[in-house]
Design a protein around this motif. Structure first.
Motif, PDB file in Angstrom:
ATOM      1  N   ILE A  53      76.979  -4.343  15.533  1.00  0.00           N
ATOM      2  CA  ILE A  53      75.875  -4.936  15.749  1.00  0.00           C
ATOM      3  C   ILE A  53      74.940  -3.898  16.633  1.00  0.00           C
ATOM      4  N   GLY A  54      73.698  -4.077  16.351  1.00  0.00           N
ATOM      5  CA  GLY A  54      72.681  -3.132  17.031  1.00  0.00           C
ATOM      6  C   GLY A  54      72.298  -3.139  18.584  1.00  0.00           C
ATOM      7  N   ALA A  55      73.504  -3.106  19.136  1.00  0.00           N
ATOM      8  CA  ALA A  55      73.477  -3.041  20.499  1.00  0.00           C
ATOM      9  C   ALA A  55      74.329  -1.943  21.165  1.00  0.00           C
ATOM     10  N   GLY A  56      73.975  -1.368  22.252  1.00  0.00           N
ATOM     11  CA  GLY A  56      75.064  -0.339  22.759  1.00  0.00           C
ATOM     12  C   GLY A  56      74.718   1.013  22.534  1.00  0.00           C
ATOM     13  N   GLY A 109      74.151   1.215  17.744  1.00  0.00           N
ATOM     14  CA  GLY A 109      75.164   0.067  18.110  1.00  0.00           C
ATOM     15  C   GLY A 109      76.368   0.292  18.279  1.00  0.00           C
ATOM     16  N   SER A 110      77.255  -1.081  18.250  1.00  0.00           N
ATOM     17  CA  SER A 110      78.581  -0.849  18.675  1.00  0.00           C
ATOM     18  C   SER A 110      79.325  -1.507  17.360  1.00  0.00           C
ATOM     19  N   ILE A 167      85.447  -3.543  21.383  1.00  0.00           N
ATOM     20  CA  ILE A 167      84.091  -3.018  20.900  1.00  0.00           C
ATOM     21  C   ILE A 167      84.016  -1.561  21.247  1.00  0.00           C
ATOM     22  N   ARG A 168      83.705  -0.565  20.144  1.00  0.00           N
ATOM     23  CA  ARG A 168      83.669   0.823  20.214  1.00  0.00           C
ATOM     24  C   ARG A 168      82.047   0.878  20.209  1.00  0.00           C
ATOM     25  N   ARG A 169      81.594   1.600  21.534  1.00  0.00           N
ATOM     26  CA  ARG A 169      80.164   1.888  21.532  1.00  0.00           C
ATOM     27  C   ARG A 169      79.947   3.461  20.964  1.00  0.00           C
ATOM     28  N   LEU A 220      77.410   5.989  10.526  1.00  0.00           N
ATOM     29  CA  LEU A 220      76.847   7.362  10.669  1.00  0.00           C
ATOM     30  C   LEU A 220      75.409   7.266  10.988  1.00  0.00           C
ATOM     31  N   GLY A 221      74.615   6.268  10.520  1.00  0.00           N
ATOM     32  CA  GLY A 221      73.230   6.187  11.080  1.00  0.00           C
ATOM     33  C   GLY A 221      72.445   7.529  10.285  1.00  0.00           C
TER      34      GLY A 221
END
Length: 447
Positions: A157-160, A164-165, A181-183, A254-255
């Motif tokens: 998800i695109g948060a954190g 994201g996370s 959840i892994r940030r 990876l982004g």
């Protein structure tokens, strides 16, 4: 695990918004937006101002600027569908979030400590399941079902943080919903960053930079939360900008595609699970096989977990120089057998002897990373680097240690040079061969 009763409450010195206040403002914002007041940011700002004025009229103290900022961030996250997860996802120190039912939330912090989150993330377990169902259906890159029929689900998800996370959730097979959840805290980490935070010393920094420039095929290995993805991400940041990079992942982590200034030519692919009808699945194996049709300079795999290892080895062995990926392994020495075991999960299974031959021809280096938790905090280091050679007398690829951690220490040092051919490639990429000299011979001691 230590029982929750003995753990401290989470406190990073930054105010944590009260979920009741967040929900009150969220409801008012949602009501106005649904009524046609579509400027969501303005509505949030106005509702927060009215809520603050209401507090003052009731004789409550004014919130500090920091508390107001955190409340606004939490409301924005709640409006966007994160609900009670928004405040905990927004904490910079938090690395991992463990939810064992709506009101049992533990967080692992970047310093290695574990603490209790002081609020529930939903009013009930049923409300938590409803929230998770919405998350998986709407907030991922692809829609994923999380229901009684599909009680296990994973997504990003695109948060954190900028990347994201990663969310993994399970229901039905446990007494209460379980969520991990892994940030992604180090979203755009570079080798320079890892050098600054102590993960790499001067010589390892120079060595790994040359490894990427030289286009060596690298597998980053380690245990859970050892920093494999962060290391892979940092290595990828060294890839020259003009190169066409294809990234293949179960979930975007990876982004590289999010930074077009550094990487203007990235093809980022994410696997897709089957829909409710059992169709539409696209696997890592499918994407890896397709990747070579897109003329990549490099193929990067976020993590291989099963039979797709054969497609990765095939891609790297077919001349896609500079390919990289990650793999769970207990040590560099365990990697050939680990690859052979995963090859048995392929369709058709890859014979063990063939897996060893493919490993020898596809990989140049294994970079093994590890995590150290001490009373003084948590840090991650490179434990060893080995060169992968041809299949030897033991019928497995020869592994030559280049970097190792001496007994009783937690820092790896170079212990010997690579093979002449590999060394020539590294020198051509700008590496000073002195990095492989024993530490006592460097500098004045060399004389």
């Amino acid at each position: 695990m230590t029982t929750t009763s003995t753990l401290p409450w989470f406190d990073d010195g930054d105010p944590i918004p009260d979920p009741t206040s967040v929900e009150f403002v969220r409801v008012e914002v949602a009501r106005r937006v649904e009524a046609g007041d579509l400027d969501e940011a303005t509505v949030i700002h106005e509702e927060l101002a009215m809520w603050a004025a209401h507090r003052v009229r009731r004789g409550l103290p004014e919130l500090s600027q920091a508390a107001e900022r955190r409340l606004e961030e939490a409301v924005r996250g709640a409006v966007n569908g994160l609900g009670g997860l928004a405040p905990v996802l927004d904490r910079d120190r938090v690395e991992n979030i463990h939810i064992h039912g709506c009101d049992q939330v533990l967080v692992e912090c970047s310093d290695g400590t574990t603490a209790r989150w002081p609020y529930s993330v939903a009013e009930s377990d049923e409300a938590l399941l409803e929230l998770l169902g919405e998350l998986f259906a709407r907030l991922g890159h692809t829609s994923r079902e999380f229901s009684s029929a599909h009680p296990i689900a994973n997504m990003r998800i695109g948060a954190g943080g900028p990347l994201g996370s990663r969310v993994a959730a399970v229901r039905e097979v446990c007494a209460r919903p379980r969520v991990a959840i892994r940030r992604h805290r180090l979203a755009h980490a570079t080798l320079d960053d890892l050098h600054t935070n102590g993960t790499l010393d001067d010589r390892l920094h120079a060595f790994l930079a040359a490894v990427v420039t030289a286009g060596l095929n690298v597998l980053v290995t380690g245990g859970p939360y050892a920093g494999k993805t962060t290391m892979l991400r940092a290595l990828c940041q060294q890839i020259p900008a003009p190169e066409h990079v294809i990234t293949v992942e179960d979930d975007y982590e990876l982004g590289l595609h999010l930074d077009p200034h550094r990487h203007p030519l990235v093809t980022a692919w994410e696997a897709r699970t089957a829909g409710a009808e059992g169709t539409g699945e696209i696997t890592l194996d499918d994407l890896l096989k397709q990747s070579l049709r897109h003329s990549p300079s490099r193929v990067i795999v976020g993590e291989v977990r099963a039979g797709e290892i054969t497609a990765l080895l095939r891609a790297l062995g077919n001349g896609a120089a500079g390919g990289m990926g990650t793999l769970h392994a207990t040590s560099a020495a365990a990697v050939p057998d680990r690859i052979a075991a995963l090859g048995q999960l392929a369709d058709p299974p890859l014979p063990i002897a063939a897996a060893h031959r493919w490993t020898a021809s596809a990989l140049d280096l294994i970079v093994h990373v590890t995590r150290h938790d001490t009373p003084h905090g948590r840090h991650r280091t490179v434990a060893e680097i080995v060169e992968v050679g041809p299949v030897g007398d033991a019928d497995i690829p020869d592994l030559t240690p280049l970097v190792a951690t001496p007994p009783g220490q937690d820092r790896a040092v170079p212990i010997g040079p690579p093979s002449p051919g590999l060394l020539d490639r590294l020198i051509h990429a700008g590496l000073d061969p002195d990095v492989f000299e024993p530490p006592a011979l460097i500098g004045g001691g060399r004389r």
